[in-house]
Design an enzyme around this catalytic site. Sequence first.
Site, PDB file in Angstrom:
ATOM      1  N   HIS A 150      -7.055   8.433  11.517  1.00  0.00           N
ATOM      2  CA  HIS A 150      -6.570   7.048  11.489  1.00  0.00           C
ATOM      3  C   HIS A 150      -5.078   6.930  11.233  1.00  0.00           C
ATOM      4  O   HIS A 150      -4.606   5.857  10.881  1.00  0.00           O
ATOM      5  CB  HIS A 150      -7.356   6.242  10.431  1.00  0.00           C
ATOM      6  CG  HIS A 150      -8.801   6.137  10.746  1.00  0.00           C
ATOM      7  ND1 HIS A 150      -9.762   5.891   9.800  1.00  0.00           N
ATOM      8  CD2 HIS A 150      -9.474   6.276  11.918  1.00  0.00           C
ATOM      9  CE1 HIS A 150     -10.955   5.870  10.367  1.00  0.00           C
ATOM     10  NE2 HIS A 150     -10.821   6.100  11.649  1.00  0.00           N
ATOM     11  N   CYS A 164      12.829  -2.944  15.701  1.00  0.00           N
ATOM     12  CA  CYS A 164      13.069  -1.569  16.171  1.00  0.00           C
ATOM     13  C   CYS A 164      14.559  -1.439  16.520  1.00  0.00           C
ATOM     14  O   CYS A 164      15.092  -2.292  17.260  1.00  0.00           O
ATOM     15  CB  CYS A 164      12.211  -1.304  17.409  1.00  0.00           C
ATOM     16  SG  CYS A 164      12.658   0.214  18.281  1.00  0.00           S
ATOM     17  N   ARG A 176       0.840  -1.219   0.000  1.00  0.00           N
ATOM     18  CA  ARG A 176       0.000   0.000   0.000  1.00  0.00           C
ATOM     19  C   ARG A 176       0.865   1.256   0.000  1.00  0.00           C
ATOM     20  O   ARG A 176       0.552   2.250  -0.652  1.00  0.00           O
ATOM     21  CB  ARG A 176      -0.953  -0.021   1.195  1.00  0.00           C
ATOM     22  CG  ARG A 176      -2.080  -1.019   1.029  1.00  0.00           C
ATOM     23  CD  ARG A 176      -2.981  -1.062   2.245  1.00  0.00           C
ATOM     24  NE  ARG A 176      -3.552   0.243   2.525  1.00  0.00           N
ATOM     25  CZ  ARG A 176      -4.092   0.554   3.714  1.00  0.00           C
ATOM     26  NH1 ARG A 176      -4.102  -0.334   4.702  1.00  0.00           N
ATOM     27  NH2 ARG A 176      -4.619   1.734   3.917  1.00  0.00           N
TER      28      ARG A 176
HETATM   29  C1  BV8 Z   1     -12.243   2.153  18.080  1.00  0.00           C
HETATM   30  C2  BV8 Z   1      -6.323   2.729   9.211  1.00  0.00           C
HETATM   31  C3  BV8 Z   1     -12.381   1.851  20.419  1.00  0.00           C
HETATM   32  C4  BV8 Z   1      -5.771   1.375   8.923  1.00  0.00           C
HETATM   33  C5  BV8 Z   1      -8.735   2.430   9.505  1.00  0.00           C
HETATM   34  C6  BV8 Z   1     -18.847   1.914  17.515  1.00  0.00           C
HETATM   35  C7  BV8 Z   1     -18.066   2.769  18.273  1.00  0.00           C
HETATM   36  C8  BV8 Z   1     -16.704   2.572  18.353  1.00  0.00           C
HETATM   37  C9  BV8 Z   1     -16.086   1.523  17.643  1.00  0.00           C
HETATM   38  C10 BV8 Z   1     -16.867   0.692  16.886  1.00  0.00           C
HETATM   39  C11 BV8 Z   1     -18.226   0.878  16.813  1.00  0.00           C
HETATM   40  N1  BV8 Z   1     -18.721  -0.076  16.003  1.00  0.00           N
HETATM   41  C12 BV8 Z   1     -17.712  -0.850  15.551  1.00  0.00           C
HETATM   42  C13 BV8 Z   1     -16.573  -0.416  16.080  1.00  0.00           C
HETATM   43  C14 BV8 Z   1     -15.268  -1.013  15.840  1.00  0.00           C
HETATM   44  C15 BV8 Z   1     -14.556  -0.478  14.610  1.00  0.00           C
HETATM   45  C16 BV8 Z   1     -15.421  -0.310  13.401  1.00  0.00           C
HETATM   46  O1  BV8 Z   1     -15.841   0.792  13.083  1.00  0.00           O
HETATM   47  N2  BV8 Z   1     -15.667  -1.394  12.703  1.00  0.00           N
HETATM   48  C17 BV8 Z   1     -16.437  -1.322  11.471  1.00  0.00           C
HETATM   49  C18 BV8 Z   1     -15.814  -2.236  10.434  1.00  0.00           C
HETATM   50  C19 BV8 Z   1     -17.862  -1.694  11.813  1.00  0.00           C
HETATM   51  N3  BV8 Z   1     -13.908   0.762  14.919  1.00  0.00           N
HETATM   52  C20 BV8 Z   1     -12.674   0.714  15.448  1.00  0.00           C
HETATM   53  O2  BV8 Z   1     -12.123  -0.317  15.745  1.00  0.00           O
HETATM   54  C21 BV8 Z   1     -11.970   2.039  15.702  1.00  0.00           C
HETATM   55  N4  BV8 Z   1     -11.444   2.013  17.022  1.00  0.00           N
HETATM   56  O3  BV8 Z   1     -13.384   2.428  18.013  1.00  0.00           O
HETATM   57  O4  BV8 Z   1     -11.587   1.905  19.241  1.00  0.00           O
HETATM   58  C22 BV8 Z   1     -11.417   1.810  21.521  1.00  0.00           C
HETATM   59  C23 BV8 Z   1     -11.485   2.802  22.483  1.00  0.00           C
HETATM   60  C24 BV8 Z   1     -10.592   2.745  23.544  1.00  0.00           C
HETATM   61  C25 BV8 Z   1      -9.621   1.731  23.606  1.00  0.00           C
HETATM   62  C26 BV8 Z   1      -9.557   0.758  22.608  1.00  0.00           C
HETATM   63  C27 BV8 Z   1     -10.460   0.782  21.565  1.00  0.00           C
HETATM   64  C28 BV8 Z   1     -10.784   2.198  14.757  1.00  0.00           C
HETATM   65  C29 BV8 Z   1     -11.260   2.405  13.366  1.00  0.00           C
HETATM   66  C30 BV8 Z   1     -10.060   2.791  12.469  1.00  0.00           C
HETATM   67  C31 BV8 Z   1      -9.655   1.607  11.632  1.00  0.00           C
HETATM   68  N5  BV8 Z   1      -8.573   2.000  10.730  1.00  0.00           N
HETATM   69  N6  BV8 Z   1      -7.708   2.812   8.738  1.00  0.00           N
HETATM   70  C32 BV8 Z   1      -5.479   1.186   7.464  1.00  0.00           C
HETATM   71  O5  BV8 Z   1      -5.813   2.060   6.639  1.00  0.00           O
HETATM   72  O6  BV8 Z   1      -4.907   0.131   7.131  1.00  0.00           O
HETATM   73  S1  BV8 Z   1     -10.289   2.578   8.887  1.00  0.00           S
HETATM   74  C33 BV8 Z   1     -10.207   2.245   7.215  1.00  0.00           C
HETATM   75  O7  BV8 Z   1     -11.500   1.929   6.839  1.00  0.00           O
HETATM   76  C34 BV8 Z   1      -9.833   3.418   6.365  1.00  0.00           C
HETATM   77  O8  BV8 Z   1      -8.880   4.252   6.903  1.00  0.00           O
HETATM   78  C35 BV8 Z   1     -11.122   4.131   6.205  1.00  0.00           C
HETATM   79  O9  BV8 Z   1     -11.234   5.098   7.178  1.00  0.00           O
HETATM   80  C36 BV8 Z   1     -12.119   3.069   6.486  1.00  0.00           C
HETATM   81  C37 BV8 Z   1     -12.853   2.737   5.231  1.00  0.00           C
HETATM   82  O10 BV8 Z   1     -13.814   3.667   5.173  1.00  0.00           O
HETATM   83  P1  BV8 Z   1     -13.918   4.637   3.909  1.00  0.00           P
HETATM   84  O11 BV8 Z   1     -12.802   5.589   3.929  1.00  0.00           O
HETATM   85  O12 BV8 Z   1     -15.288   5.131   3.945  1.00  0.00           O
HETATM   86  O13 BV8 Z   1     -13.681   3.725   2.652  1.00  0.00           O
HETATM   87  P2  BV8 Z   1     -14.727   2.768   2.014  1.00  0.00           P
HETATM   88  O14 BV8 Z   1     -13.969   1.952   1.062  1.00  0.00           O
HETATM   89  O15 BV8 Z   1     -15.536   2.130   3.104  1.00  0.00           O
HETATM   90  O16 BV8 Z   1     -15.734   3.723   1.228  1.00  0.00           O
HETATM   91  C38 BV8 Z   1     -15.277   4.422   0.109  1.00  0.00           C
HETATM   92  C39 BV8 Z   1     -16.385   5.377  -0.249  1.00  0.00           C
HETATM   93  O17 BV8 Z   1     -15.939   6.174  -1.350  1.00  0.00           O
HETATM   94  C40 BV8 Z   1     -17.654   4.682  -0.699  1.00  0.00           C
HETATM   95  O18 BV8 Z   1     -18.763   5.351  -0.164  1.00  0.00           O
HETATM   96  C41 BV8 Z   1     -17.605   4.816  -2.209  1.00  0.00           C
HETATM   97  O19 BV8 Z   1     -18.892   4.880  -2.797  1.00  0.00           O
HETATM   98  C42 BV8 Z   1     -16.913   6.154  -2.354  1.00  0.00           C
HETATM   99  N7  BV8 Z   1     -16.209   6.382  -3.609  1.00  0.00           N
HETATM  100  C43 BV8 Z   1     -15.496   5.492  -4.339  1.00  0.00           C
HETATM  101  N8  BV8 Z   1     -14.953   6.120  -5.412  1.00  0.00           N
HETATM  102  C44 BV8 Z   1     -15.320   7.429  -5.327  1.00  0.00           C
HETATM  103  C45 BV8 Z   1     -16.121   7.602  -4.186  1.00  0.00           C
HETATM  104  N9  BV8 Z   1     -16.650   8.786  -3.830  1.00  0.00           N
HETATM  105  C46 BV8 Z   1     -16.385   9.841  -4.618  1.00  0.00           C
HETATM  106  N10 BV8 Z   1     -15.614   9.763  -5.736  1.00  0.00           N
HETATM  107  C47 BV8 Z   1     -15.075   8.577  -6.116  1.00  0.00           C
HETATM  108  N11 BV8 Z   1     -14.316   8.528  -7.239  1.00  0.00           N
END
Ligand code: BV8
Length: 258
Positions: A127, A155, A78
């Site tokens: 993130h 490290c 990546r």
């Molecule tokens: C946490 C870095 C707590 C890594 C990423 C409720 C509350 C809290 C947490 C949760 C919750 N429910 C679930 C959770 C857990 C989890 C979560 O959200 N799970 C999901 C799968 C349900 N969340 C977490 O674990 C977070 N941590 O809450 O911790 C905590 C507190 C205290 C102590 C300990 C723990 C951490 C979340 C961060 C994860 N890391 N990235 C890496 O990149 O490798 S997130 C990763 O996914 C990306 O960075 C990005 O942010 C995300 C994907 O989302 P999008 O960016 O939206 O991408 P996606 O592909 O989904 O969508 C693309 C969009 O673009 C689409 O809509 C598409 O139509 C559109 N598109 C495409 N082409 C175009 C376009 N639009 C316009 N023009 C185009 N050309």
Amino acid sequence: MNLPDFVTDNALAAAAAVLRDAGAVVALTGAGVSAESGLPTFREAQTGLWARYRPEDLATPQAFQRNPRLVWEWYEWRRSLVARAEPNAAHLALARMERLAPRFTLVTQNVDGLHRLAGSTRIVELHGDIRTTICSVERTVVESWAETDRVPPPCPRCGAPLRPAVVWFGEALPEGALEEAFAAARECEVLLVVGTSLLVQPAASLVPTALAAGGQVIVVDVQRPALPRGDRIHVLLGPAATVVPALVERAWGAQTEA
Ligand code: BV8
């Protein structure tokens, strides 16, 4: 500027008027804003040898614990894509918006660094940053390390495996970043949501936060993300690199930037 079929001129004019009249604007971006820079979004099927893995299964501490080499190599792949990527017209238009709106905060879920390269400065990276490497134990930044055939490299200070400086699923977001993002969403008149499926928490909660505080939401995406319908939600369907510049142009025209 020729607009995609799905964006009517009325919809663009209404969204532009809301944007131009706003005192404080927050933009929330996801992988879709970098799609036209050639970076695969998180939900798109990955290509080549990564096709059989789901990002959610690799971007976790458990995956790194179980198979550090696989996770490190996925990030190296990546990083190689990010290194070749350039900001696109959407990144540049958002950097221009920062200079035109009275108050502006860019909150990004992306880890590719393209907003900074495009000239944005008021950025909250929720993130982390894929271009930065940290020690997996000390969590401190490691700028360089000795040539080694060990993968991941150790490290130089403590010997623990190195990892990318990104927030994995199950890891807490940077404290300050989260607070700054939610404070900005509570105070903004307009939240501009560009290219995110709004599936990842807690970032996705910025939308209901802005709506609950009385703000308007403008969405730019190629498909409608999961959002309630309402008169304060404007959806402009189309690719970010076309629609975001058209929106900025319509809102501020050729106005010179501050
Ligand atoms: C946490 C870095 C707590 C890594 C990423 C409720 C509350 C809290 C947490 C949760 C919750 N429910 C679930 C959770 C857990 C989890 C979560 O959200 N799970 C999901 C799968 C349900 N969340 C977490 O674990 C977070 N941590 O809450 O911790 C905590 C507190 C205290 C102590 C300990 C723990 C951490 C979340 C961060 C994860 N890391 N990235 C890496 O990149 O490798 S997130 C990763 O996914 C990306 O960075 C990005 O942010 C995300 C994907 O989302 P999008 O960016 O939206 O991408 P996606 O592909 O989904 O969508 C693309 C969009 O673009 C689409 O809509 C598409 O139509 C559109 N598109 C495409 N082409 C175009 C376009 N639009 C316009 N023009 C185009 N050309």
